[in-house]
Design a protein around this motif. Sequence first.
Motif, PDB file in Angstrom:
ATOM      1  N   LEU A 238       0.806  -1.201   0.009  1.00  0.00           N
ATOM      2  CA  LEU A 238       0.071   0.013   0.120  1.00  0.00           C
ATOM      3  C   LEU A 238       0.706   1.169   0.015  1.00  0.00           C
TER       4      LEU A 238
ATOM      5  N   SER B 274      -4.282   0.919  -6.111  1.00  0.00           N
ATOM      6  CA  SER B 274      -4.622   1.533  -5.106  1.00  0.00           C
ATOM      7  C   SER B 274      -6.056   0.586  -4.461  1.00  0.00           C
TER       8      SER B 274
ATOM      9  N   MET C  93      -5.378  -1.582  -0.920  1.00  0.00           N
ATOM     10  CA  MET C  93      -6.389  -1.212   0.345  1.00  0.00           C
ATOM     11  C   MET C  93      -7.091  -2.183   0.731  1.00  0.00           C
TER      12      MET C  93
ATOM     13  N   CYS D  69      -4.920  -4.790   2.737  1.00  0.00           N
ATOM     14  CA  CYS D  69      -4.848  -4.258   3.890  1.00  0.00           C
ATOM     15  C   CYS D  69      -6.003  -4.505   4.736  1.00  0.00           C
TER      16      CYS D  69
ATOM     17  N   MET E  38     -14.420   0.132   3.445  1.00  0.00           N
ATOM     18  CA  MET E  38     -13.142  -0.054   4.484  1.00  0.00           C
ATOM     19  C   MET E  38     -13.656   0.502   5.940  1.00  0.00           C
TER      20      MET E  38
ATOM     21  N   ALA F  90      -8.702   9.270   5.963  1.00  0.00           N
ATOM     22  CA  ALA F  90      -8.837   8.851   4.669  1.00  0.00           C
ATOM     23  C   ALA F  90      -9.717   9.346   3.599  1.00  0.00           C
TER      24      ALA F  90
ATOM     25  N   MET G  71      -9.005   9.361  -0.519  1.00  0.00           N
ATOM     26  CA  MET G  71     -10.023   8.212  -1.139  1.00  0.00           C
ATOM     27  C   MET G  71     -10.947   8.753  -1.985  1.00  0.00           C
TER      28      MET G  71
ATOM     29  N   PHE H 104      -6.294   9.150  -4.928  1.00  0.00           N
ATOM     30  CA  PHE H 104      -6.066   7.814  -4.441  1.00  0.00           C
ATOM     31  C   PHE H 104      -6.473   6.776  -5.535  1.00  0.00           C
TER      32      PHE H 104
END
Length: 700
Positions: free
Chosen positions: A60, A92, A96, A99, A350, A533, A537, A542
């Motif tokens: 990331l 990206s 993401m 993770c 997320m 974020a 984002m 991003f």
Amino acid sequence: MAGQLNPHLLLAVPLAPLAGSAIAGLLGTKFFGNVVGRKVSHTATILGVLIALIISVQTLLAVIDGASYNGTLYTWMTVAGLKLEVGFLIDSLTAMMMCVVTFVSLMVHIYTIGYMKDDDGYNRFFSYISLFTFSMLMLVMSNNFLQLFFGWEAVGLVSYLLIGFWYTRPTAIKANMKAFLVNRVGDFGFILGIGLLLAYAGSMNYGEVFAKRGELAQLTLPGTDWMLLTVACICLFVGAMGKSAQFPLHVWLPDSMEGPTPISALIHAATMVTAGIFMVSRMSPLFELSDTALSVILVIGAITALFMGFLGTMQTDIKRVVAYSTLSQLGYMTVALGASAYSVAVFHLMTHAFFKALLFLGAGSVIIGMHHDQDMRNMGGLRKYMPITWITSLLGSMALIGTPFFSGFYSKDSIIEAAAASHLPGSGFAYFAVLASVFVTAFYSFRMYFMVFHGEERFGKAHAHDDHHAPAAAHGVHDDHAHDAHGAHDDHAHDDHEHHGLAPGQKPHESPLVVTLPLILLAIPSVIIGFLAISPMIFGDFFKNVIFVGENHKALEELAEEFHGPVAMAVHSLTSAPLWLAIAGVATAYYFYMVNPRVPAWFKDKFSAIYTLLDNKYYMDKFNDVVFAGGARLLGTGLWTIGDKGLIDGLVVNGSAKVVNWFSKVTRLWQSGYIYHYAFVMIIGVLGFLVWFMPFPFAK
């Protein structure tokens, strides 16, 4: 450090959990003689997921610096010019997801040490959850439809194994079969969509298919005037409806709570159910060319967000409340997809992964403290006995309802604004649905919070709910709580006749550190990740060149014009409808369950028809049972009666036997056993040949 990522290092991300799964599943089970014990099994799987997390975080950071990877690692076969490959697309969006998957999985692995510590299937469970992590990573890292479908089916298979983990329970077997069959319906549409793209694009590689999207947009489905891309995208979305539990393919997810609580957090909150959201976002270059498909997505998501939230207000099982919350939040994400706000959908994916995993694991901690009891009517006042579980659950609930500055606030409010900015057919209903869902979400979330952590202590007493059977079933809670935490603290928890819940005089207790540490670690991103974020984002670069939005879809542009930073957004919310609806929901729950508990009973009496409708979950299960299951049984009975019994058994098998039997009876008449009879037949035969073949004297 812009450039290519190391493919060999990337390969370790899915393979490390797979290796851990193999060690626990092969060497740690009875089938192979229990070569390794519990400590080795959980150490190997946790180490595998930890390695995957470390590499994912490094990936990331490298992607943020401009690195990427898109390449083939292995060519499985080539058929008539079509290459079937295993490859990775790391950008990206993928980084993401890697993770999120590995972090939540690691927390669940650690939590499981405490939750399942006395369960006989300890090693098997670790093997399954590590195998699930491998499958999900293969899905999100794929650069082609073949590998995507492999990961898609693999997570479904492992989900089936985990939902039915306690396979001696009929309810678990029914739940995992239900999940399996409903997902097959969605997967049928999914593979049709992949097949259409393969047939007309001639490739299964994402990049090659996206490169031909302009040509595909000009085609119609043969024999119709339907746009080919519209049909293909709707078929792909049907797959997402099954995996991400959208109406009407949502019915499997609440029943999946039959599985142990850790998998509820891993599969049914943070990862597997978000696979559909990820897939549609990845396919944004295709979906952007079909407003019809986007409208379908918008409306389906809105129905799911609002009407599944209503069902959450009826549940008395702590896990089912969180399960219906998951359904509602998945509806929010789907609405964002339909509004062409893909980055907002992924952003909520997320943030939701962290606070929903926290809420599920918090529910599991409560179940441990309550000695396997999941009925919220038997709880109350747990705050002083379980302080860590209490505060982390409160933080998760505040994130869920969209409290300003919490992670859920930034993603939920962005979805509501995106729905308001959309001009597609159905956007008006979608905006109403997500706005109304704010009140509903706040109500059922804090209804659960107040019933569990505040008010009268209802545990350790002889009361109406002590048997955990009939009352629970009457409220739509199918006796999950009587069995869930099998491994938590009791070797005999599999005994259906054992008392579950606290005995008179017993008090709840805080869970051990191995359970509370994941709660603390999940609470941190549940609070701060949205604030940190949202700018990169949604409004930054991003997702640049990863997610595509058409020029005629302006929702994100309108959001960007009104965004002046996360602090200003939170301050502005003080005068916005969503915040006051959330406050109203919390206040209503407080009045109903803390101030005047008679009010819910009054509503039940006065609105009994609505109560019955919600209690029966809109009769969706009964409809499916009568129409689809009943139709299948009727068809099966007809095929058995006419085809199997009538044609195969009656005509082919028994019929041929009867013909042989009749022929045998006839020929038996010629078998007298007397030599002179046989001599006579031979003479007659010779005479016949002579007459037939010799010229007749008067022929001329």
